[in-house]
Enzyme design. Structure first.
Site, PDB file in Angstrom:
ATOM      1  N   TYR A 163      -9.017  -7.003 -12.780  1.00 41.22           N
ATOM      2  CA  TYR A 163      -8.815  -5.404 -12.605  1.00 41.22           C
ATOM      3  C   TYR A 163      -7.537  -5.082 -12.620  1.00 41.22           C
ATOM      4  O   TYR A 163      -6.715  -5.677 -12.023  1.00 41.22           O
ATOM      5  CB  TYR A 163      -9.632  -5.493 -11.255  1.00 41.22           C
ATOM      6  CG  TYR A 163      -9.682  -3.942 -10.856  1.00 41.22           C
ATOM      7  CD1 TYR A 163     -10.472  -3.018 -11.599  1.00 41.22           C
ATOM      8  CD2 TYR A 163      -8.795  -3.455  -9.739  1.00 41.22           C
ATOM      9  CE1 TYR A 163     -10.830  -1.739 -11.089  1.00 41.22           C
ATOM     10  CE2 TYR A 163      -9.023  -2.246  -9.408  1.00 41.22           C
ATOM     11  CZ  TYR A 163      -9.988  -1.434 -10.062  1.00 41.22           C
ATOM     12  OH  TYR A 163      -9.954   0.052  -9.720  1.00 41.22           O
ATOM     13  N   ASP A 234      -0.001  -8.432 -13.271  1.00 39.54           N
ATOM     14  CA  ASP A 234      -0.473  -7.339 -12.176  1.00 39.54           C
ATOM     15  C   ASP A 234      -0.561  -8.201 -11.008  1.00 39.54           C
ATOM     16  O   ASP A 234      -1.551  -8.699 -10.646  1.00 39.54           O
ATOM     17  CB  ASP A 234      -1.816  -6.748 -12.802  1.00 39.54           C
ATOM     18  CG  ASP A 234      -2.640  -5.995 -11.775  1.00 39.54           C
ATOM     19  OD1 ASP A 234      -1.766  -5.772 -10.465  1.00 39.54           O
ATOM     20  OD2 ASP A 234      -3.429  -5.281 -11.828  1.00 39.54           O
ATOM     21  N   LYS A 262      -0.511  -2.153  -2.959  1.00 40.10           N
ATOM     22  CA  LYS A 262      -1.153  -2.544  -1.747  1.00 40.10           C
ATOM     23  C   LYS A 262      -0.061  -2.975  -0.700  1.00 40.10           C
ATOM     24  O   LYS A 262       0.467  -2.214  -0.178  1.00 40.10           O
ATOM     25  CB  LYS A 262      -2.069  -4.052  -2.053  1.00 40.10           C
ATOM     26  CG  LYS A 262      -2.996  -3.344  -2.829  1.00 40.10           C
ATOM     27  CD  LYS A 262      -4.504  -4.290  -2.957  1.00 40.10           C
ATOM     28  CE  LYS A 262      -5.527  -3.661  -3.697  1.00 40.10           C
ATOM     29  NZ  LYS A 262      -6.003  -3.829  -4.969  1.00 40.10           N
TER      30      LYS A 262
HETATM   31  C1  PLP Z   1      -6.177  -3.016  -6.304  1.00 40.85           C
HETATM   32  C2  PLP Z   1      -5.928  -3.273  -7.444  1.00 40.85           C
HETATM   33  C3  PLP Z   1      -5.270  -2.513  -8.342  1.00 40.85           C
HETATM   34  C4  PLP Z   1      -5.591  -0.831  -8.184  1.00 40.85           C
HETATM   35  O1  PLP Z   1      -4.648  -0.454  -7.144  1.00 40.85           O
HETATM   36  P1  PLP Z   1      -5.427   0.899  -6.747  1.00 40.85           P
HETATM   37  O2  PLP Z   1      -4.042   1.103  -5.481  1.00 40.85           O
HETATM   38  O3  PLP Z   1      -6.416   0.697  -5.797  1.00 40.85           O
HETATM   39  O4  PLP Z   1      -5.251   1.931  -7.691  1.00 40.85           O
HETATM   40  C5  PLP Z   1      -4.781  -2.958  -9.707  1.00 40.85           C
HETATM   41  N1  PLP Z   1      -4.975  -4.177  -9.844  1.00 40.85           N
HETATM   42  C6  PLP Z   1      -5.152  -5.229  -9.017  1.00 40.85           C
HETATM   43  C7  PLP Z   1      -5.007  -6.766  -9.299  1.00 40.85           C
HETATM   44  C8  PLP Z   1      -5.640  -4.646  -7.796  1.00 40.85           C
HETATM   45  O5  PLP Z   1      -6.269  -5.587  -7.007  1.00 40.85           O
END
Ligand code: PLP
Length: 436
Positions: A163, A234, A262
């Site tokens: 994701y 990511d 985060k």
């Molecule tokens: C949460 C998440 C995102 C997106 O971040 P948001 O601040 O919710 O837009 C992207 N990549 C990973 C791996 C995530 O867990």
């Protein structure tokens, strides 16, 4: 569980909650009457995957969260990852209050942004410079656009179940099985020269927690170097979560670009791209890839992030979190054994996922083969016992420095009861087993 207990920890009494504007008795009614789509602003909060209703949060502190009906929960969702220090850590609250007194939004550059960028660059060796964004989604999309500009290519290779925010439908995507080195290398042989970037969660957290096979990340590093694609880690979840230098520090593989989010916002909205000066020079105003934002580097998010990262540097909680994570994982595995119910616990540091299956889970498809009925029953039983865990096997459970061994043991005890004591759960499981 008892309703309307007196909640010493947060200083709010049920009598106050009952009088508050949030005390609407029927959750089903709340959803139907809601002006929000599905009663939520992010789908997983609906709890539909486990056949339950949303939790309406009213307040939280430390390891606990209170809902609109006066229940207190041990919270192991922890904002889906940002709250490594638990809810409302005093240092972060203090920093945000102070920042708010100085001004809520400047629309200009300010000193704390520089400090947050420096804290990030000091912690993660592959990062010399940083661009702050408002969300992880925005940072992922910007990192990909940057890679497209640098390489002059369009395609993006990502892994099934990974994701990277909700904007990927805009992209030309090649999708490969996570941890499948052979499939990845075949895809590179076929498409490598048109791939701008390979983007990966170095420890997957959005197909449930799935650890990288030892050969997986090195293969991504080697092949992207050979074909001239950029490797994007990511680390929105793993950054400052699985160690002070993220997954790249833990596994010793250095990406070209890192996406963060985060934890670096200390609980407030944020995202970031980090890389070498040379690569980031392609972003405006130095270069031709436009990225900007009204709220980019928001003073409150930045203040919270600086306070959180400073505290993490001071207390170095990672060994303690590792032990706590291990205690939880062993406890859950024991609970499975004791009940004769096959389960896997995939864990990296303080994040983990329980899969109800006898087979190891190494990719998204493995996770989908786990028993969802059993998972749902377990989540609901924990919730009835006052413990919140993510209502989806594609999410990770998060521990925070606010959690103690006693908290972890409470989750384990509730799991023992859930797996052994509930005839409905066992009957559902037996039926599911027969069906296979
Ligand atoms: C949460 C998440 C995102 C997106 O971040 P948001 O601040 O919710 O837009 C992207 N990549 C990973 C791996 C995530 O867990």
């Amino acid at each position: 569980m008892k309703k309307y207990q007196v909640h010493g920890e947060c200083g709010i009494r049920n009598a106050e909650l009952a009088r508050g504007p949030f005390r609407i008795p029927n959750a089903q009614f709340r959803i139907r009457a809601s002006h929000l789509v599905g009663g939520v602003n992010s789908p997983v909060r609906a709890f539909r995957q486990v056949g339950a209703l949303p939790v309406h949060a009213v307040r939280a502190r430390g390891a606990f969260l209170w809902d609109a009906d006066g229940h207190r929960f041990l919270d192991c969702i922890m904002g889906w990852g940002p709250l490594l220090l638990g809810h409302n850590p005093p240092a972060v609250v203090h920093a945000v209050r102070k920042a708010l007194r100085r001004g809520e939004l400047f629309g200009l550059t300010h000193a704390a942004e520089e400090e947050l960028a420096r804290l990030i660059a000091d912690a993660i060796p592959s990062i010399e410079q940083v661009r702050l964004t408002v969300s992880g989604t925005e940072a992922c999309l910007t990192a990909i656009r940057l890679a497209q500009a640098v390489t002059g290519r369009r395609a993006v290779l990502m892994f099934e179940g990974g994701y990277h925010g909700h904007a990927e439908s805009l992209l030309d995507v090649i999708r490969v099985t996570y941890n499948d080195v052979e499939e990845f290398e075949a895809a590179v042989r076929r498409h490598g020269r048109r791939v701008a970037a390979v983007i990966v969660e170095p420890v997957a957290a959005n197909m449930g927690v799935v650890l990288p096979h030892p050969a997986f990340l090195p293969s991504l590093r080697r092949r992207t170097q050979e074909t001239g694609s950029l490797l994007i880690f990511d680390e929105v979840v793993t950054g400052f979560r699985v160690g002070p230098a993220g997954a790249q520090g833990r596994f010793g593989v250095r990406p070209d670009l890192t996406v963060l989010g985060k934890i670096i916002g200390g609980g407030l909205p944020i995202g970031a791209i980090g890389s070498t000066r040379r690569l980031l020079q392609r972003l405006a105003p130095e270069g031709d890839v436009y990225h900007g934002g009204t709220f980019a580097g928001h003073p409150l998010s930045v203040a919270a992030g600086v306070a959180a990262l400073r505290q993490l540097r001071e207390v170095a909680p990672y060994d303690a979190l590792e032990r706590l994570g291990d205690r939880l994982a062993s406890g859950l595995i024991n609970a499975g054994h004791a009940a004769g119910i096959p389960l896997q616990v995939n864990r990296c540091g303080s994040m983990l996922t329980v899969f109800f299956t006898g087979r190891p889970v190494r990719c998204a498809a493995d996770g989908r083969r786990a028993d969802r009925t059993r998972f749902a029953a377990w989540v609901r039983a924990l919730r009835d016992a006052g413990v919140l865990v993510p209502p989806s096997p594609s999410e990770a459970m998060f521990l925070a420095t606010a959690h103690t061994a006693a908290h972890v043991d409470r989750l384990v005890t509730a799991t023992h009861r859930a797996l052994r004591g509930r005839p409905r759960l066992r009957r559902a499981a037996a039926m599911a087993a027969k069906g296979r």
